[in-house]
Scaffold this active site. Sequence first.
Site, PDB file in Angstrom:
ATOM      1  N   GLU A 105       0.822  -1.228   0.000  1.00 57.53           N
ATOM      2  CA  GLU A 105       0.000   0.000   0.000  1.00 57.53           C
ATOM      3  C   GLU A 105       0.855   1.278   0.000  1.00 57.53           C
ATOM      4  OE1 GLU A 105      -1.074  -2.816   1.898  1.00 57.53           O
ATOM      5  OE2 GLU A 105      -2.444  -3.058   0.205  1.00 57.53           O
TER       6      GLU A 105
ATOM      7  N   HIS B  99       5.717 -14.360  -2.478  1.00 57.81           N
ATOM      8  CA  HIS B  99       5.113 -13.037  -2.257  1.00 57.81           C
ATOM      9  C   HIS B  99       6.169 -11.957  -2.085  1.00 57.81           C
ATOM     10  CE1 HIS B  99       5.947 -14.112   1.951  1.00 57.81           C
ATOM     11  NE2 HIS B  99       6.031 -12.812   2.127  1.00 57.81           N
TER      12      HIS B  99
HETATM   13  N1  RBF Z   1       3.481  -6.673   3.951  1.00 62.08           N
HETATM   14  C1  RBF Z   1       4.642  -6.233   4.474  1.00 62.08           C
HETATM   15  O1  RBF Z   1       4.825  -5.013   4.656  1.00 62.08           O
HETATM   16  N2  RBF Z   1       5.639  -7.117   4.838  1.00 62.08           N
HETATM   17  C2  RBF Z   1       5.520  -8.450   4.658  1.00 62.08           C
HETATM   18  O2  RBF Z   1       6.464  -9.188   4.993  1.00 62.08           O
HETATM   19  C3  RBF Z   1       4.323  -8.931   4.073  1.00 62.08           C
HETATM   20  N3  RBF Z   1       4.150 -10.254   3.852  1.00 62.08           N
HETATM   21  C4  RBF Z   1       3.020 -10.684   3.228  1.00 62.08           C
HETATM   22  C5  RBF Z   1       2.864 -12.048   2.947  1.00 62.08           C
HETATM   23  C6  RBF Z   1       1.738 -12.504   2.264  1.00 62.08           C
HETATM   24  C7  RBF Z   1       1.628 -13.950   1.925  1.00 62.08           C
HETATM   25  C8  RBF Z   1       0.731 -11.575   1.897  1.00 62.08           C
HETATM   26  C9  RBF Z   1      -0.510 -12.036   1.152  1.00 62.08           C
HETATM   27  C10 RBF Z   1       0.850 -10.250   2.217  1.00 62.08           C
HETATM   28  C11 RBF Z   1       1.993  -9.784   2.884  1.00 62.08           C
HETATM   29  N4  RBF Z   1       2.137  -8.429   3.197  1.00 62.08           N
HETATM   30  C12 RBF Z   1       3.304  -7.986   3.747  1.00 62.08           C
HETATM   31  C13 RBF Z   1       0.992  -7.483   3.038  1.00 62.08           C
HETATM   32  C14 RBF Z   1       0.990  -6.726   1.721  1.00 62.08           C
HETATM   33  O3  RBF Z   1       2.000  -5.736   1.687  1.00 62.08           O
HETATM   34  C15 RBF Z   1      -0.392  -6.034   1.529  1.00 62.08           C
HETATM   35  O4  RBF Z   1      -0.672  -5.245   2.659  1.00 62.08           O
HETATM   36  C16 RBF Z   1      -1.533  -7.021   1.330  1.00 62.08           C
HETATM   37  O5  RBF Z   1      -1.221  -7.938   0.312  1.00 62.08           O
HETATM   38  C17 RBF Z   1      -2.848  -6.259   0.965  1.00 62.08           C
HETATM   39  O6  RBF Z   1      -2.692  -5.541  -0.253  1.00 62.08           O
END
Ligand code: RBF
Length: 163
Positions: free
Chosen positions: A67, A96
Amino acid sequence: MATANNSGLHAHFSSLDQPEKYKVGIAVAEWNDQITGALADGAKSALLEAGIPSEKILLHPVAGSYELPLASALLLDAGCDAVIAIGCLIKGDTPHFEYISEAVTQGIMRLNLDSRKPVIFGVLTTLTMQQALDRAGGSLGNKGHEAAVAALKMLKLKSELLG
Ligand code: RBF
């Protein structure tokens, strides 16, 4: 190899003229908030040390690093002269990490060039939580503080070149 001080990042920074005129946004991802909170604290203290008034530092949380580009764009729309985007991506067992890292990196770079305003990449992309802790106030310093110094340097460069 990582070192405690990556070749004098701060060595040539002299202070910003009229710091009170600048408004700076900080977008902070809530994922890994132990890390991102420390990075945001580091960024905010660097801005305050440079003389940016606290009421002109707009700190806004977002869900995750994905975001950050949109939140940064909205902060620019709200009148910020620079934005520091703070997140922490820790590599897991699925791809991811690569997808999100790539999207955020490209999104933030695009904003820099399109807006002609500094949007600073303060996103840790680490293999382990320990690597993130080392860079969020641990043995390798606070990369949030360094990100804010990068923002200040870009504001100074812009003012020197364009007034
Ligand atoms: N957001 C982060 O800022 N750091 C992470 O390590 C992180 N890991 C994620 C792992 C998975 C499997 C998913 C689906 C999302 C992750 N996200 C992480 C959230 C991502 O940045 C975002 O907020 C969501 O995918 C919603 O758009």
